[in-house]
Every structure is written in structure tokens, then in C-alpha cells.
Design a protein around this motif. Structure first.
Motif, PDB file in Angstrom:
ATOM      1  N   HIS A   1      -9.466  62.185  38.677  1.00 40.54           N
ATOM      2  CA  HIS A   1      -8.608  61.141  38.106  1.00 40.54           C
ATOM      3  C   HIS A   1      -8.198  60.165  39.219  1.00 40.54           C
ATOM      4  CE1 HIS A   1      -7.951  62.684  34.055  1.00 40.54           C
ATOM      5  NE2 HIS A   1      -7.894  63.900  34.580  1.00 40.54           N
ATOM      6  N   LEU A   2      -8.856  59.020  39.285  1.00 36.88           N
ATOM      7  CA  LEU A   2      -8.487  58.004  40.272  1.00 36.88           C
ATOM      8  C   LEU A   2      -7.257  57.228  39.831  1.00 36.88           C
ATOM      9  CD1 LEU A   2     -12.051  56.680  41.165  1.00 36.88           C
ATOM     10  CD2 LEU A   2     -10.725  58.472  42.325  1.00 36.88           C
ATOM     11  N   LEU A   3      -7.123  57.035  38.518  1.00 37.54           N
ATOM     12  CA  LEU A   3      -5.939  56.405  37.927  1.00 37.54           C
ATOM     13  C   LEU A   3      -5.695  57.082  36.595  1.00 37.54           C
ATOM     14  CD1 LEU A   3      -3.791  54.150  38.116  1.00 37.54           C
ATOM     15  CD2 LEU A   3      -5.372  52.703  36.823  1.00 37.54           C
ATOM     16  N   LYS A   4      -4.504  57.632  36.424  1.00 33.41           N
ATOM     17  CA  LYS A   4      -4.196  58.421  35.228  1.00 33.41           C
ATOM     18  C   LYS A   4      -2.914  57.881  34.612  1.00 33.41           C
ATOM     19  CE  LYS A   4      -3.788  63.267  33.851  1.00 33.41           C
ATOM     20  NZ  LYS A   4      -3.700  64.653  34.372  1.00 33.41           N
ATOM     21  N   GLN A   5      -3.067  56.846  33.801  1.00 29.71           N
ATOM     22  CA  GLN A   5      -1.936  56.227  33.113  1.00 29.71           C
ATOM     23  C   GLN A   5      -2.226  56.233  31.618  1.00 29.71           C
ATOM     24  OE1 GLN A   5      -0.832  52.983  36.581  1.00 29.71           O
ATOM     25  NE2 GLN A   5      -1.509  52.237  34.623  1.00 29.71           N
ATOM     26  N   GLN A   6      -1.186  56.079  30.807  1.00 27.88           N
ATOM     27  CA  GLN A   6      -1.355  56.065  29.354  1.00 27.88           C
ATOM     28  C   GLN A   6      -2.162  54.852  28.895  1.00 27.88           C
ATOM     29  OE1 GLN A   6      -0.564  58.674  27.561  1.00 27.88           O
ATOM     30  NE2 GLN A   6      -1.373  57.746  25.706  1.00 27.88           N
ATOM     31  N   ASP A   7      -1.978  53.708  29.556  1.00 24.91           N
ATOM     32  CA  ASP A   7      -2.652  52.488  29.121  1.00 24.91           C
ATOM     33  C   ASP A   7      -4.004  52.257  29.799  1.00 24.91           C
ATOM     34  OD1 ASP A   7      -1.449  52.032  31.594  1.00 24.91           O
ATOM     35  OD2 ASP A   7      -0.954  49.947  31.150  1.00 24.91           O
ATOM     36  N   LEU A   8      -4.294  53.016  30.866  1.00 27.38           N
ATOM     37  CA  LEU A   8      -5.547  52.831  31.594  1.00 27.38           C
ATOM     38  C   LEU A   8      -5.892  54.098  32.367  1.00 27.38           C
ATOM     39  CD1 LEU A   8      -7.811  50.869  32.543  1.00 27.38           C
ATOM     40  CD2 LEU A   8      -6.297  50.228  34.421  1.00 27.38           C
ATOM     41  N   SER A   9      -7.160  54.510  32.273  1.00 24.20           N
ATOM     42  CA  SER A   9      -7.645  55.688  32.981  1.00 24.20           C
ATOM     43  C   SER A   9      -8.930  55.333  33.706  1.00 24.20           C
ATOM     44  CB  SER A   9      -7.906  56.817  31.974  1.00 24.20           C
ATOM     45  OG  SER A   9      -8.625  57.870  32.565  1.00 24.20           O
ATOM     46  N   ILE A  10      -9.036  55.762  34.961  1.00 25.76           N
ATOM     47  CA  ILE A  10     -10.272  55.596  35.727  1.00 25.76           C
ATOM     48  C   ILE A  10     -10.626  56.956  36.303  1.00 25.76           C
ATOM     49  CG2 ILE A  10     -11.458  54.430  37.618  1.00 25.76           C
ATOM     50  CD1 ILE A  10      -9.426  52.119  37.265  1.00 25.76           C
ATOM     51  N   ILE A  11     -11.810  57.443  35.930  1.00 25.50           N
ATOM     52  CA  ILE A  11     -12.260  58.760  36.365  1.00 25.50           C
ATOM     53  C   ILE A  11     -13.610  58.621  37.052  1.00 25.50           C
ATOM     54  CG2 ILE A  11     -12.897  61.089  35.629  1.00 25.50           C
ATOM     55  CD1 ILE A  11     -11.092  60.683  33.176  1.00 25.50           C
TER      56      ILE A  11
END
Length: 112
Positions: A21-31
């Protein structure tokens, strides 16, 4: 904060595939994901989430709504909500790719 595979939350899915999980937010995810040779994810869809798959290394095959696409290194493809899709690694080596989801797919994954 700078993120990388070295400091990101790691998980294992499917048949020994990796995700970070490089970015784990409700509105945006980058894996950042890695799939070993001859593996596949389960065919599924998302009601709300759109996704963009971008290959970092290797050659991936993705099936989207019954049509198959081969993605080479530094190529990507967009998957709209409510679209059945499935990622495959049909090659003899690992593939690595980014999965960018807006909003997150948590709670929004359904068998197709």
C-alpha cells in the motif's frame, strides 16, 4: 512522507502474490503489486471504484469485459466501475504493476 516497497504496508494475496500500500486513503488507493509467473487474480468488478493498471516490469495480461489486453512495461489501462476484469501473469517471470483506485476498493469488490 516518502513511501516505497521497503516502508509500505505489505500483504500477500492469491497464489503468493504481493501487494504494498503506497497510498491507502478512502478516496484514493495506490498499490504496487507483484505476481509470480503463471498466476492470476479472481475475476471481479467494483460498483464505485475506477482503476488504472500500470505495468512497471514484465508483460501482464488483463481481461476487461471479455476482451483480453497485453500490457508491456510502461503501459497502462483504465477499468471503469461495474466492469468485470481479471489480471493474469501468463509469462515465465514476475510482473510488477501499480493499481490506482478511486475511490478505494475496500468493501467494493464483487465476484463477476
Amino acid at each position: 512522507m516518502i513511501t516505497s516497497k521497503q516502508n509500505a504496508e505489505h500483504y500477500i494475496w492469491g497464489d503468493q502474490c504481493d501487494g504494498w500500500h503506497l497510498l491507502k486513503q478512502q478516496d484514493l488507493s495506490i498499490i504496487h503489486e507483484r505476481m509470480p509467473a503463471h498466476t492470476a487474480e479472481t475475476r471481479h468488478s467494483h460498483e464505485k471504484s475506477q482503476q488504472y493498471f500500470f505495468v512497471l516490469e514484465g508483460t501482464a495480461t488483463i481481461e476487461i469485459a471479455g476482451e483480453s489486453f497485453e500490457l508491456k512495461t510502461h503501459e497502462g489501462i483504465h477499468v471503469k466501475p461495474n466492469t468485470p476484469h481479471q489480471m493474469y501473469n501468463r509469462s515465465s517471470g514476475d510482473i510488477q504493476f501499480l493499481v490506482i483506485s478511486e475511490p478505494t476498493t475496500r468493501g467494493d469488490r464483487f465476484p463477476a
